[in-house]
Design a protein around this motif. Structure first.
Motif, PDB file in Angstrom:
ATOM      1  N   LYS A 106      37.707  49.226  38.197  1.00 33.97           N
ATOM      2  CA  LYS A 106      37.194  48.069  39.064  1.00 33.97           C
ATOM      3  C   LYS A 106      37.890  46.813  38.333  1.00 33.97           C
ATOM      4  O   LYS A 106      38.442  46.713  37.246  1.00 33.97           O
ATOM      5  CB  LYS A 106      35.621  47.856  38.682  1.00 33.97           C
ATOM      6  N   PRO A 107      38.288  45.626  39.193  1.00 35.64           N
ATOM      7  CA  PRO A 107      38.309  45.876  40.459  1.00 35.64           C
ATOM      8  C   PRO A 107      39.513  46.593  41.352  1.00 35.64           C
ATOM      9  O   PRO A 107      40.413  46.826  40.741  1.00 35.64           O
ATOM     10  CB  PRO A 107      38.301  44.282  40.898  1.00 35.64           C
ATOM     11  N   PHE A 108      39.060  47.343  42.301  1.00 37.82           N
ATOM     12  CA  PHE A 108      39.862  48.035  43.070  1.00 37.82           C
ATOM     13  C   PHE A 108      40.142  47.547  44.346  1.00 37.82           C
ATOM     14  O   PHE A 108      39.332  46.659  45.038  1.00 37.82           O
ATOM     15  CB  PHE A 108      39.365  49.565  43.017  1.00 37.82           C
ATOM     16  N   ASN A 109      41.190  48.168  45.198  1.00 39.26           N
ATOM     17  CA  ASN A 109      41.347  47.864  46.416  1.00 39.26           C
ATOM     18  C   ASN A 109      41.033  49.102  47.421  1.00 39.26           C
ATOM     19  O   ASN A 109      40.860  49.959  47.044  1.00 39.26           O
ATOM     20  CB  ASN A 109      42.673  47.043  46.855  1.00 39.26           C
ATOM     21  N   ALA A 110      41.146  48.774  48.721  1.00 45.33           N
ATOM     22  CA  ALA A 110      40.685  49.770  49.601  1.00 45.33           C
ATOM     23  C   ALA A 110      41.813  50.831  49.617  1.00 45.33           C
ATOM     24  O   ALA A 110      41.169  52.089  49.685  1.00 45.33           O
ATOM     25  CB  ALA A 110      40.755  49.290  51.187  1.00 45.33           C
ATOM     26  N   GLU A 111      43.127  50.408  49.487  1.00 47.36           N
ATOM     27  CA  GLU A 111      44.071  51.408  49.536  1.00 47.36           C
ATOM     28  C   GLU A 111      44.100  52.410  48.180  1.00 47.36           C
ATOM     29  O   GLU A 111      44.532  53.405  48.292  1.00 47.36           O
ATOM     30  CB  GLU A 111      45.298  50.571  49.290  1.00 47.36           C
ATOM     31  N   THR A 112      43.679  51.869  47.157  1.00 49.41           N
ATOM     32  CA  THR A 112      43.405  52.518  45.745  1.00 49.41           C
ATOM     33  C   THR A 112      42.510  53.638  46.247  1.00 49.41           C
ATOM     34  O   THR A 112      42.545  54.885  45.804  1.00 49.41           O
ATOM     35  CB  THR A 112      43.119  51.781  44.512  1.00 49.41           C
ATOM     36  N   LEU A 113      41.396  53.014  46.612  1.00 43.18           N
ATOM     37  CA  LEU A 113      40.077  54.189  46.817  1.00 43.18           C
ATOM     38  C   LEU A 113      40.599  55.505  48.129  1.00 43.18           C
ATOM     39  O   LEU A 113      40.478  56.452  47.574  1.00 43.18           O
ATOM     40  CB  LEU A 113      38.954  53.315  47.679  1.00 43.18           C
TER      41      LEU A 113
END
Lengths: 128, 194
Positions: free
Chosen positions: A109-116
Motif C-alpha cells: 500500500k498504497p497501490f493502484n488498480a493496475e497493480t491489483l
C-alpha cells in the motif's frame, strides 16, 4: 478461465480500505465480495462458504494477516485458496515471512488498480 | 539515609544536611554548603518541571488532549473519505447512462479517486503509531511525576491497544517513512527471489 462469480473475502481493519477494494474488484467484475475486519472474523466467515480468493491486510488486531495466512494454510478445507497480502508493511523480513507462510502474492500500500489487476491475474490466471 | 527514597524525600534530607552544615565553622562548610545548595535548587526545579508535566494536572493535560485530537483526525478523514467515495460511486453509476467514450473517461477518473482514497488507511496507520508513542510518553511522565511526588499514583492512561495475538509482533511496523519504503517493483523482485 477465471470464475468471477466466485466468493472473494477481503480483510482489513479500515472500513475505507474495504470499500476501496470492493469498488476496484467490482470494476474487475468481481461482485461476490464479503469482508472481515481481522483474522478471527475472517476465519469464521471462511468456514461458512467456499471462497475462491482471500485478499488481506497484515496489520490488524487481534489476529493479524500473517496469522490468518498460517491458519488458512494449516486448514485442510482452506489451504488451497489463493491468498494475496495487501499491506503497508514493506520490510524485507515481512515479504520473506509471508512467502514462507505460503502467500500467493504481495501488494504494498498504497497501490493502484493496475497493480491489483496484475497480481490477481498472476494468481488466478489472465482475465478475459 | 534510607536506601530507597523518592526525589522529594531526598530533597528534604539534603535540606537537613545543609541546615546541619550551616551550624559548623564557616571556613570548613563554605564550598560544601554552596554545592549542596546548588544541588538542592536543581532538585527543586526538576521536581517542579516534572510536576507541571503530569498528565492529570490542570495545566498539563495536553498529552491526553493531543491523543484525542489525533483520534478525531482519523475519524474526520474517514468520514471525508467515505463522502468522497460515495460521490465517486454515484459517478460510476451515472457513467452507465452515457456513451462509451465518456463512460471510459469517467471510470478512469473514478478509479483514480478510489486509489487516492487509500491515503486514509496510510495516514490512519501513521497517526495510530503516533498516538501509541504519546500514550507511552504519558505513562512514563506520570510514573516519573509519581516518583518525584513521593506517593505512588496509578498511571492515568491505560494503553488503549487491543492485545495483538501474533507470533510476529516485531513485523508489525506499519507504513515505512518514504525514504525507507520499498516500491512495488522492489517487493516483486524480493518476492520472486525469496
Amino acid at each position: 478461465m477465471v470464475d468471477k462469480n466466485m466468493p472473494v473475502m477481503i480483510v482489513d481493519d479500515y472500513s475505507t480500505m474495504l470499500r476501496i477494494l470492493r469498488n476496484l474488484l467490482r470494476q474487475l467484475d468481481f461482485n461476490n465480495v464479503d469482508d472481515a475486519t481481522d483474522g478471527t472474523d475472517a476465519l469464521q466467515k471462511l468456514h461458512a462458504k467456499k471462497y475462491g480468493l482471500i485478499i488481506s491486510d497484515w496489520n490488524m488486531q487481534p489476529m493479524t494477516g500473517i496469522d490468518l495466512l498460517r491458519q488458512v494454510r494449516a486448514d485442510a478445507d482452506l489451504k488451497h485458496i489463493p491468498f494475496v497480502m495487501v499491506t503497508a508493511e514493506s520490510k524485507t523480513e515481512n515479504v520473506i515471512t509471508a512467502k514462507q507462510a505460503g502467500v500467493s502474492n504481495y501488494i504494498v500500500k498504497p497501490f493502484n488498480a493496475e497493480t491489483l489487476k496484475g497480481k490477481l491475474e498472476s494468481v488466478l490466471g489472465a482475465f478475459a | 539515609m534510607p536506601q530507597q527514597m523518592h526525589l522529594g524525600e531526598a530533597h528534604e534530607y539534603l535540606d537537613k544536611v545543609i541546615a546541619t552544615l550551616q551550624l559548623m565553622n564557616r571556613r570548613e562548610k563554605g564550598p560544601l554548603v554552596e554545592t549542596l545548595e546548588h544541588l538542592s535548587n536543581f532538585i527543586r526545579s526538576t521536581r517542579n518541571e516534572i510536576s507541571s508535566l503530569r498528565p492529570e494536572s490542570s495545566n498539563g493535560d495536553y498529552l491526553s488532549s493531543a491523543n484525542d485530537e489525533l483520534e478525531q483526525i482519523i475519524n474526520e478523514t474517514a468520514n471525508a473519505t467515505n463522502a468522497i467515495m460515495s460521490a465517486a460511486e454515484d459517478l460510476e453509476k451515472i457513467s452507465e447512462t452515457v456513451d462509451e467514450k465518456t463512460r471510459d473517461g469517467i471510470i478512469s477518473a473514478v478509479t483514480q479517486i478510489y486509489e487516492a482514497c487509500a491515503f486514509q488507511d496510510i495516514t490512519g496507520q501513521r497517526i495510530t503509531k503516533t498516538i501509541r508513542a504519546i500514550q507511552k510518553i504519558e505513562a512514563k511522565v506520570n510514573a516519573l511525576a509519581s516518583a518525584c511526588g513521593g506517593t505512588h499514583i496509578e498511571p492515568l492512561v491505560e494503553l488503549r491497544d487491543i492485545p495483538v495475538v501474533s507470533s510476529d509482533v516485531a513485523l508489525l511496523n506499519g507504513p515505512q517513512l518514504s525514504g525507507d519504503a520499498k516500491s512495488q517493483a522492489e517487493i516483486d523482485q524480493l518476492f520472486a527471489s525469496a
